[in-house]
Each structure stands twice: as C-alpha cells, then as structure tokens.
Design a protein around this motif. Structure first.
Motif, mmCIF file in Angstrom:
data_model
loop_
_atom_site.group_PDB
_atom_site.id
_atom_site.type_symbol
_atom_site.label_atom_id
_atom_site.label_comp_id
_atom_site.label_asym_id
_atom_site.label_seq_id
_atom_site.Cartn_x
_atom_site.Cartn_y
_atom_site.Cartn_z
ATOM 1 N N HIS A 106 -19.585 2.515 5.140
ATOM 2 C CA HIS A 106 -18.600 2.932 6.356
ATOM 3 C C HIS A 106 -18.969 2.591 7.437
ATOM 4 C CE1 HIS A 106 -16.051 5.885 8.306
ATOM 5 N NE2 HIS A 106 -17.256 6.335 8.990
ATOM 6 N N LYS A 107 -20.170 2.241 8.019
ATOM 7 C CA LYS A 107 -20.587 1.966 9.244
ATOM 8 C C LYS A 107 -20.281 0.380 9.306
ATOM 9 C CE LYS A 107 -24.177 5.351 9.890
ATOM 10 N NZ LYS A 107 -25.798 5.334 10.176
ATOM 11 N N LYS A 108 -20.337 -0.278 8.197
ATOM 12 C CA LYS A 108 -20.203 -1.777 8.289
ATOM 13 C C LYS A 108 -18.735 -2.199 8.217
ATOM 14 C CE LYS A 108 -21.910 -6.054 6.014
ATOM 15 N NZ LYS A 108 -22.958 -6.355 5.225
ATOM 16 N N TYR A 109 -18.122 -1.623 7.306
ATOM 17 C CA TYR A 109 -16.478 -1.999 7.056
ATOM 18 C C TYR A 109 -15.424 -1.031 7.708
ATOM 19 C CZ TYR A 109 -18.860 -5.445 4.105
ATOM 20 O OH TYR A 109 -19.720 -6.338 3.507
ATOM 21 N N GLY A 110 -15.868 0.337 7.595
ATOM 22 C CA GLY A 110 -14.723 1.103 8.015
ATOM 23 C C GLY A 110 -14.810 1.665 9.588
ATOM 24 N N PRO A 111 -13.686 2.589 9.656
ATOM 25 C CA PRO A 111 -12.665 3.129 8.906
ATOM 26 C C PRO A 111 -11.271 2.166 8.893
ATOM 27 C CG PRO A 111 -12.645 4.283 11.011
ATOM 28 C CD PRO A 111 -13.746 3.298 11.242
ATOM 29 N N GLU A 112 -11.374 0.997 9.775
ATOM 30 C CA GLU A 112 -10.101 0.254 9.903
ATOM 31 C C GLU A 112 -9.701 -0.550 8.437
ATOM 32 O OE1 GLU A 112 -12.792 -0.118 11.844
ATOM 33 O OE2 GLU A 112 -12.031 1.036 13.474
ATOM 34 N N LYS A 113 -10.799 -1.132 7.690
ATOM 35 C CA LYS A 113 -10.471 -1.846 6.531
ATOM 36 C C LYS A 113 -10.918 -0.956 5.385
ATOM 37 C CE LYS A 113 -11.576 -6.051 8.474
ATOM 38 N NZ LYS A 113 -12.404 -7.509 8.258
ATOM 39 N N LEU A 114 -11.813 -0.070 5.418
ATOM 40 C CA LEU A 114 -12.378 0.570 4.143
ATOM 41 C C LEU A 114 -12.313 2.210 4.500
ATOM 42 C CD1 LEU A 114 -13.753 0.362 1.396
ATOM 43 C CD2 LEU A 114 -15.753 0.362 2.459
ATOM 44 N N ALA A 115 -11.846 2.934 3.233
ATOM 45 C CA ALA A 115 -11.783 4.214 3.569
ATOM 46 C C ALA A 115 -12.681 5.026 2.476
ATOM 47 C CB ALA A 115 -10.560 4.903 3.384
ATOM 48 N N CYS A 116 -13.986 5.507 3.048
ATOM 49 C CA CYS A 116 -14.920 6.121 1.982
ATOM 50 C C CYS A 116 -14.741 7.635 1.900
ATOM 51 C CB CYS A 116 -16.288 5.830 2.714
ATOM 52 S SG CYS A 116 -16.664 4.078 2.972
ATOM 53 N N ILE A 117 -14.801 8.083 0.647
ATOM 54 C CA ILE A 117 -14.520 9.406 0.295
ATOM 55 C C ILE A 117 -15.773 9.915 -0.541
ATOM 56 C CG2 ILE A 117 -13.083 11.041 -0.764
ATOM 57 C CD1 ILE A 117 -10.723 9.294 -0.244
#
Length: 202
Positions: A106-117
């Motif tokens: 989440h810190k590396k890729y989100g939240p623009e590209k990756l949504a973590c749930i």
C-alpha cells in the motif's frame, strides 16, 4: 591472596553494564521482540516488520462491518485500480506474520494504482460480529493499516465457501475491471504477491 581478591572484585564490578546499555541490547534482540517494546526500538528497526510499520495515526485506521455482497461492491468500486484483498484472522499466525507485506505494498504503490483491502474472518457465528472488532482493530492500528479494513459479518466457514477457499491466509488479486486474476493461498509470502503485481502496475 589480597591481590587475587581485589582482581576478582574488579571483574565482578566490570560485568554490570549501565542500565541504558542493557535496555538497548534487549531491544535489538531476536525477531520475537514485541511491537510495543518501545518507540526507540521501533524507529531503529530497519526491516519492514510489524515493529517498523506503525507510522500512521491510530485514528486513521478503521475497521468496518460488511457482508460478502458489500465486500464485492467495495471491490467493484475500485474500478481503474488493481485490487488486493487479504483474507486473514487474528487466530491465524501465518496471516499476522505476512500482514505487514500488505501495508508495504500500500505504501509503495497505493492508493493511486493499487487498492488494498483487508478482510478479517474472525467472526465464527458465536455472538455478534461487532464483538470481534476490538482485537483485529488493535492489530491493524499497530500495523498502520490505513486502507479499507473489513470485518466480515458472514460466519467464517460460510465465507470460505463463498470465497471458494478452504482457510486463511488467502490473498486475491483483481484487475482494473474488478475481475479475479489470481488467488494465493498455502501461506504465500508477499514477496511472491509483489512479483506478480508489480509488472501489472507499470
């Protein structure tokens, strides 16, 4: 004889390290040190472990109740992004061991590209789902999990059937259209998950 007694006394006195040094040595011990062993120890830890994760304010971490259909609707609402859903439980040691990996993605890729749930499966059908909130929320706050955190209101065994899995941990990856791309289980590591996800985020 007196010389030997004096030398022995000096040796004994020399073994007493200053309290600060003893505390520092204890804080830098093995991997089983708890996450709450002191803020100075947490800041010093270079690895992306549970002790290093809590950087967000606890108020930023929330855990909400949703049933299976509501979770599916949440995934669909993330259209345009890759989605990772981590099904886990505080009763599952491998789940908690790997969870910091989700925070790291989440810190590396989100939240623009990756949504973590994160989807907590603690509810077993005994009592009410909200009675299971406290333990998972405390864990999530320690991890600094500022993404969507869900506690399933479906009984765990019924949820497993709906997810078509045997148990947790289990990690699902959905494409930008909300279609399931990959299911990881059998205690997979987040290093494996990132190796699959990273090329899709380019």
């Amino acid at each position: 004889m007196r010389v030997w007694m004096l030398a022995a006394a000096l040796l004994v006195l020399g073994c007493d390290a200053p309290p600060g040094k003893v505390a520092a040595a204890g804080g830098s011990g093995g991997s089983n040190a708890s996450a709450g062993s002191g803020s100075s120890a947490q800041k010093a830890a270079p690895a992306p472990s549970a002790s290093a994760a809590p950087v967000a304010a606890a108020a930023d971490v929330k855990l909400v109740l949703k049933n299976f259909d509501e979770v599916q609707a949440l995934i669909a609402s993330k259209k345009g992004k890759l989605v990772i859903v981590d099904a886990w439980s505080t009763y599952c040691e491998p789940c908690m061991k790997e969870f910091p990996g989700l925070v790291g993605l989440h810190k590396k890729y989100g939240p623009e590209k990756l949504a973590c749930i994160s989807l907590c499966t603690n509810y077993s059908g005994l009592g009410k789902p909200e009675e299971e909130l406290e333990g998972p929320l405390e864990f999530l706050k320690k991890q600094g999990a500022t993404f969507d955190n869900i506690l399933s209101t479906d009984e765990d065994e019924k949820l497993y059937k709906k997810l078509k899995i045997a148990s947790v941990p289990c990690i699902f990856v959905y494409d930008r259209e909300g279609k399931l791309l990959k299911t990881f289980n059998n205690e997979v590591t987040y290093a494996v998950v990132e190796a699959f996800v990273a090329p899709l985020l380019k």
